[in-house]
Design a protein around this motif. Structure first.
Motif, mmCIF file in Angstrom:
data_model
loop_
_atom_site.group_PDB
_atom_site.id
_atom_site.type_symbol
_atom_site.label_atom_id
_atom_site.label_comp_id
_atom_site.label_asym_id
_atom_site.label_seq_id
_atom_site.Cartn_x
_atom_site.Cartn_y
_atom_site.Cartn_z
ATOM 1 N N ARG A 112 0.842 -1.202 0.000
ATOM 2 C CA ARG A 112 0.000 0.000 0.000
ATOM 3 C C ARG A 112 0.875 1.249 0.000
ATOM 4 N N ARG A 113 0.530 2.194 -0.888
ATOM 5 C CA ARG A 113 1.303 3.431 -1.012
ATOM 6 C C ARG A 113 0.363 4.623 -1.160
ATOM 7 N N THR A 114 0.837 5.788 -0.768
ATOM 8 C CA THR A 114 0.082 7.033 -0.950
ATOM 9 C C THR A 114 0.921 8.005 -1.765
ATOM 10 N N TYR A 115 0.258 8.801 -2.593
ATOM 11 C CA TYR A 115 0.922 9.788 -3.440
ATOM 12 C C TYR A 115 0.182 11.119 -3.340
ATOM 13 N N PRO A 116 0.884 12.208 -3.025
ATOM 14 C CA PRO A 116 0.217 13.516 -2.969
ATOM 15 C C PRO A 116 -0.130 14.022 -4.366
ATOM 16 N N LYS A 117 -1.049 14.939 -4.434
ATOM 17 C CA LYS A 117 -1.468 15.540 -5.700
ATOM 18 C C LYS A 117 -0.264 16.056 -6.485
ATOM 19 N N ASP A 118 -0.260 15.807 -7.797
ATOM 20 C CA ASP A 118 0.745 16.251 -8.762
ATOM 21 C C ASP A 118 2.068 15.490 -8.673
ATOM 22 N N SER A 119 2.157 14.456 -7.849
ATOM 23 C CA SER A 119 3.389 13.660 -7.805
ATOM 24 C C SER A 119 3.316 12.539 -8.845
ATOM 25 N N LEU A 156 4.616 4.408 -19.089
ATOM 26 C CA LEU A 156 4.308 5.785 -19.426
ATOM 27 C C LEU A 156 4.267 6.583 -18.125
ATOM 28 N N ASN A 157 4.157 7.892 -18.241
ATOM 29 C CA ASN A 157 4.104 8.747 -17.062
ATOM 30 C C ASN A 157 2.706 8.711 -16.454
ATOM 31 N N VAL A 158 2.600 8.271 -15.213
ATOM 32 C CA VAL A 158 1.329 8.284 -14.497
ATOM 33 C C VAL A 158 1.455 9.270 -13.339
ATOM 34 N N THR A 159 0.586 10.282 -13.326
ATOM 35 C CA THR A 159 0.650 11.364 -12.345
ATOM 36 C C THR A 159 -0.613 11.392 -11.494
ATOM 37 N N ALA A 160 -0.440 11.664 -10.211
ATOM 38 C CA ALA A 160 -1.580 11.790 -9.301
ATOM 39 C C ALA A 160 -2.272 13.126 -9.546
ATOM 40 N N LYS A 161 -3.503 13.084 -10.002
ATOM 41 C CA LYS A 161 -4.259 14.314 -10.246
ATOM 42 C C LYS A 161 -4.852 14.858 -8.943
ATOM 43 N N THR A 162 -5.110 13.950 -7.991
ATOM 44 C CA THR A 162 -5.510 14.302 -6.625
ATOM 45 C C THR A 162 -4.625 13.461 -5.696
ATOM 46 N N ASP A 163 -4.755 13.628 -4.407
ATOM 47 C CA ASP A 163 -4.091 12.702 -3.487
ATOM 48 C C ASP A 163 -4.587 11.292 -3.798
ATOM 49 N N CYS A 164 -3.667 10.349 -3.894
ATOM 50 C CA CYS A 164 -4.026 8.992 -4.316
ATOM 51 C C CYS A 164 -3.512 7.936 -3.336
ATOM 52 N N GLU A 165 -4.265 6.865 -3.236
ATOM 53 C CA GLU A 165 -3.833 5.672 -2.523
ATOM 54 C C GLU A 165 -3.873 4.508 -3.508
ATOM 55 N N ILE A 166 -2.822 3.725 -3.514
ATOM 56 C CA ILE A 166 -2.757 2.607 -4.460
ATOM 57 C C ILE A 166 -2.315 1.332 -3.744
ATOM 58 N N VAL A 167 -2.628 0.215 -4.374
ATOM 59 C CA VAL A 167 -2.103 -1.083 -3.969
ATOM 60 C C VAL A 167 -1.236 -1.578 -5.118
ATOM 61 N N ALA A 168 0.003 -1.918 -4.819
ATOM 62 C CA ALA A 168 0.905 -2.488 -5.822
ATOM 63 C C ALA A 168 1.027 -3.981 -5.566
ATOM 64 N N LEU A 169 1.021 -4.750 -6.648
ATOM 65 C CA LEU A 169 1.089 -6.205 -6.531
ATOM 66 C C LEU A 169 2.063 -6.745 -7.569
ATOM 67 N N HIS A 170 3.060 -7.511 -7.115
ATOM 68 C CA HIS A 170 4.063 -8.050 -8.031
ATOM 69 C C HIS A 170 3.416 -8.988 -9.047
ATOM 70 N N GLU A 171 4.005 -9.033 -10.240
ATOM 71 C CA GLU A 171 3.414 -9.794 -11.344
ATOM 72 C C GLU A 171 3.230 -11.277 -11.011
ATOM 73 N N THR A 172 4.107 -11.862 -10.219
ATOM 74 C CA THR A 172 3.955 -13.283 -9.873
ATOM 75 C C THR A 172 2.651 -13.517 -9.104
#
Length: 204
Positions: free
Chosen positions: A14-21, A77-93
């Protein structure tokens, strides 16, 4: 997300990204699926002509990174947070294990890839029909969102919008007269991002 098997959930990052990052930088080697759990994110790419194109806007439970997982020759490609974002990252395996266990998850990934293919093709088609002024505003907006607008030169902009310098200057003057942008000391500035985005939303 809630239906993920327990062994898969244990591998969620789990990760968080501020707006415009930047969530993902361009041309990275990616081995993760990203699932946006809250917020809005946007993906940009550079066309063969140099123009910065916004291809897709992600909202909650949209996903990205899956194309690189299925094709190792494709870079991010470039993916930018348009608002504050929370994401879940999961390895391909773990992604592949989840797909083997759950047809609904596989269907979810296929639906997202199909929707993005249609949306990106539609965006490119629309851009080809825009006026020089509108292509300028679109490109300036893309650079603003990526965060490199101060480094954008007039020569680079001319290449991106595929317009001769005379036509570019005339359209830049029009954009300034309409109070969308400012151009001083060889630097571009957006006067009101809300007004610019409202205008671009109308033509798209």
């Amino acid at each position: 997300m809630g239906k993920a098997p327990t062994d898969i959930k244990q591998e969620f990052i789990r990760r968080t990204y501020p707006k415009d990052s930047s969530i993902i930088h361009p041309s990275e080697d990616n081995h993760y699926l990203y699932i946006l759990t809250s917020g809005i994110a946007e993906v940009f790419r550079q066309s063969p002509g140099g123009s910065m194109i916004s291809l897709y806007r992600y909202e909650a439970y949209g996903c990205f990174g899956e194309v690189e997982i299925f094709n190792r020759d494709i870079k991010t490609l470039n993916v930018t947070a348009k608002t504050d974002c929370e994401i879940v990252a999961l390895h391909e395996t773990a992604v592949f294990r989840w797909m083997q266990q759950d047809f609904d998850f596989t269907k979810y990934l296929m639906e997202h890839m199909a929707a993005k293919l249609i949306s990106s093709s539609d965006t490119v088609a629309k851009l080809s029909l825009l006026t020089v002024k509108d292509r300028i505003l679109y490109s300036i907006h893309a650079h603003y969102k990526i965060g490199d607008l101060e480094r954008l030169t007039k020569q680079e902009l001319a290449s991106e919008v595929c317009a001769p310098l005379r036509s570019l200057n005339r359209s830049i003057a029009q954009c300034m007269d309409e109070n969308f942008i400012e151009y001083k000391k060889k630097k571009f500035k957006v006067l009101s991002i809300e007004r610019l985005e409202h205008y671009l939303d109308r033509i798209f």
